[in-house]
Scaffold this motif. Structure first.
Motif, PDB file in Angstrom:
ATOM      1  N   GLY A 131     -25.801  64.336  72.620  1.00 35.32           N
ATOM      2  CA  GLY A 131     -26.074  65.141  71.406  1.00 35.32           C
ATOM      3  C   GLY A 131     -25.231  66.408  71.231  1.00 35.32           C
ATOM      4  O   GLY A 131     -24.534  66.709  70.204  1.00 35.32           O
ATOM      5  N   LEU A 132     -25.161  67.111  72.236  1.00 36.18           N
ATOM      6  CA  LEU A 132     -24.230  68.061  72.442  1.00 36.18           C
ATOM      7  C   LEU A 132     -22.581  67.785  72.103  1.00 36.18           C
ATOM      8  O   LEU A 132     -22.097  68.315  71.435  1.00 36.18           O
ATOM      9  N   GLY A 133     -22.192  66.718  72.848  1.00 36.04           N
ATOM     10  CA  GLY A 133     -20.987  66.320  72.877  1.00 36.04           C
ATOM     11  C   GLY A 133     -20.574  65.541  71.586  1.00 36.04           C
ATOM     12  O   GLY A 133     -19.370  66.190  71.053  1.00 36.04           O
ATOM     13  N   SER A 134     -21.178  65.062  70.984  1.00 35.94           N
ATOM     14  CA  SER A 134     -21.011  64.205  69.744  1.00 35.94           C
ATOM     15  C   SER A 134     -20.951  65.223  68.788  1.00 35.94           C
ATOM     16  O   SER A 134     -20.017  65.145  67.614  1.00 35.94           O
ATOM     17  N   GLY A 135     -21.823  66.239  68.712  1.00 36.22           N
ATOM     18  CA  GLY A 135     -21.736  67.235  67.787  1.00 36.22           C
ATOM     19  C   GLY A 135     -20.508  68.322  67.677  1.00 36.22           C
ATOM     20  O   GLY A 135     -19.877  68.367  66.603  1.00 36.22           O
ATOM     21  N   LEU A 136     -20.149  68.757  69.007  1.00 37.62           N
ATOM     22  CA  LEU A 136     -18.893  69.207  69.126  1.00 37.62           C
ATOM     23  C   LEU A 136     -17.568  68.478  68.623  1.00 37.62           C
ATOM     24  O   LEU A 136     -16.659  68.920  67.976  1.00 37.62           O
ATOM     25  N   VAL A 137     -17.506  67.146  69.026  1.00 39.86           N
ATOM     26  CA  VAL A 137     -16.367  66.335  68.718  1.00 39.86           C
ATOM     27  C   VAL A 137     -16.373  66.073  67.140  1.00 39.86           C
ATOM     28  O   VAL A 137     -15.330  66.190  66.408  1.00 39.86           O
ATOM     29  N   ALA A 138     -17.474  66.033  66.587  1.00 39.65           N
ATOM     30  CA  ALA A 138     -17.488  65.618  64.949  1.00 39.65           C
ATOM     31  C   ALA A 138     -17.250  66.943  64.394  1.00 39.65           C
ATOM     32  O   ALA A 138     -16.558  66.867  63.147  1.00 39.65           O
ATOM     33  N   TRP A 139     -17.656  68.104  65.051  1.00 34.66           N
ATOM     34  CA  TRP A 139     -17.217  69.408  64.226  1.00 34.66           C
ATOM     35  C   TRP A 139     -15.896  69.509  64.461  1.00 34.66           C
ATOM     36  O   TRP A 139     -14.855  69.994  63.288  1.00 34.66           O
ATOM     37  N   ILE A 140     -15.031  69.115  65.230  1.00 32.97           N
ATOM     38  CA  ILE A 140     -13.575  69.323  65.435  1.00 32.97           C
ATOM     39  C   ILE A 140     -13.041  68.309  64.463  1.00 32.97           C
ATOM     40  O   ILE A 140     -11.976  68.599  63.917  1.00 32.97           O
ATOM     41  N   LEU A 141     -13.512  67.005  64.715  1.00 32.03           N
ATOM     42  CA  LEU A 141     -12.868  66.181  63.753  1.00 32.03           C
ATOM     43  C   LEU A 141     -13.031  66.355  62.348  1.00 32.03           C
ATOM     44  O   LEU A 141     -12.006  66.152  61.729  1.00 32.03           O
ATOM     45  N   ASP A 142     -14.063  67.180  61.802  1.00 29.45           N
ATOM     46  CA  ASP A 142     -14.167  67.817  60.718  1.00 29.45           C
ATOM     47  C   ASP A 142     -13.336  68.568  60.110  1.00 29.45           C
ATOM     48  O   ASP A 142     -13.091  68.994  58.833  1.00 29.45           O
ATOM     49  N   ASP A 152     -14.092  63.369  56.313  1.00 31.11           N
ATOM     50  CA  ASP A 152     -15.049  64.240  55.904  1.00 31.11           C
ATOM     51  C   ASP A 152     -16.236  63.776  56.612  1.00 31.11           C
ATOM     52  O   ASP A 152     -16.830  62.599  56.626  1.00 31.11           O
ATOM     53  N   LEU A 153     -16.929  64.476  57.630  1.00 29.08           N
ATOM     54  CA  LEU A 153     -18.036  64.217  58.436  1.00 29.08           C
ATOM     55  C   LEU A 153     -19.125  65.114  57.975  1.00 29.08           C
ATOM     56  O   LEU A 153     -20.197  65.310  58.907  1.00 29.08           O
ATOM     57  N   GLY A 154     -19.137  65.563  56.865  1.00 30.36           N
ATOM     58  CA  GLY A 154     -20.284  66.298  56.304  1.00 30.36           C
ATOM     59  C   GLY A 154     -19.956  67.854  56.124  1.00 30.36           C
ATOM     60  O   GLY A 154     -20.834  68.499  55.466  1.00 30.36           O
ATOM     61  N   GLY A 155     -19.009  68.485  56.869  1.00 33.11           N
ATOM     62  CA  GLY A 155     -18.669  70.000  56.649  1.00 33.11           C
ATOM     63  C   GLY A 155     -19.625  70.579  57.239  1.00 33.11           C
ATOM     64  O   GLY A 155     -19.881  71.765  56.583  1.00 33.11           O
ATOM     65  N   ASN A 156     -20.314  70.448  58.127  1.00 33.52           N
ATOM     66  CA  ASN A 156     -21.399  71.226  58.878  1.00 33.52           C
ATOM     67  C   ASN A 156     -20.676  72.166  59.839  1.00 33.52           C
ATOM     68  O   ASN A 156     -19.690  71.989  60.310  1.00 33.52           O
ATOM     69  N   GLY A 157     -21.474  73.492  59.735  1.00 34.77           N
ATOM     70  CA  GLY A 157     -20.705  74.445  60.898  1.00 34.77           C
ATOM     71  C   GLY A 157     -20.939  74.133  62.388  1.00 34.77           C
ATOM     72  O   GLY A 157     -21.788  73.018  62.635  1.00 34.77           O
ATOM     73  N   LEU A 158     -20.212  74.939  62.990  1.00 35.21           N
ATOM     74  CA  LEU A 158     -20.442  74.523  64.862  1.00 35.21           C
ATOM     75  C   LEU A 158     -21.820  75.103  64.942  1.00 35.21           C
ATOM     76  O   LEU A 158     -22.785  74.066  65.759  1.00 35.21           O
ATOM     77  N   LEU A 159     -22.608  75.964  64.454  1.00 35.30           N
ATOM     78  CA  LEU A 159     -23.893  76.129  64.935  1.00 35.30           C
ATOM     79  C   LEU A 159     -24.792  75.045  64.453  1.00 35.30           C
ATOM     80  O   LEU A 159     -25.782  74.565  65.288  1.00 35.30           O
TER      81      LEU A 159
END
Length: 150
Positions: free
Chosen positions: A85-96, A102-109
């Motif tokens: 969960g943490l790893g995929s969130g971080l990678v998705a944020w970087i890819l965004d 477009d992966l949703g435009g969510n912030g890192l937090l």
């Protein structure tokens, strides 16, 4: 490599790949978003449950007596869920941050709290259901095999 690291990596990568594919699909087919999200969710849940089923089945075959223990699959899958969960969130944020993706435009937090907690549950709960079913099925096979041999 630890068993939980393999699971965390596999499902973290699966989540990122599906989110990326969903992001591309939402650009080209925005009206098809609801069933595509459900499809991605089903792919993740079925993949995790299948691996959990295999883990539970293998554990019960290696340790046929449930009273004598076996592998602690709960902690293994919880570690895999948290790391995935943490790893995929971080990678998705970087890819965004990349243009045209477009992966949703969510912030890192958000990605490291709410997004990661959803992925943790998405990995942990189906895995535990699969482990329980796998142990039940392997235990049933062992009991019927022992009854037939007697």
């Amino acid at each position: 490599m630890g068993a939980w690291v393999l699971r965390a990596t596999a499902f973290g990568v699966l989540v990122v790949v599906l989110r990326t594919l969903l992001g591309f699909a939402m650009i080209y087919w925005p009206t098809e978003g609801s069933w595509l999200r459900i499809l991605c969710l089903a792919v993740i849940v079925l993949a995790v449950a299948a691996w959990g089923l295999a883990d539970g089945r293998g554990d019960r075959q290696a340790n046929p007596d449930p009273e004598r223990g076996g592998a602690d699959l709960t902690v293994r899958w919880l570690k895999a869920g948290v790391a995935g969960g943490l790893g995929s969130g971080l990678v998705a944020w970087i890819l965004d941050l990349l243009p045209k993706l477009d992966l949703g435009g969510n912030g890192l937090l958000f990605e490291l709290t709410a997004g990661a907690s959803f992925i943790v549950l998405l990995i942990f709960v189906p895995a535990m259901a699969g482990v329980a079913l796998g142990r039940f099925l392997a235990g049933r096979e062992h009991r019927t095999g022992a009854a037939a041999a007697a």
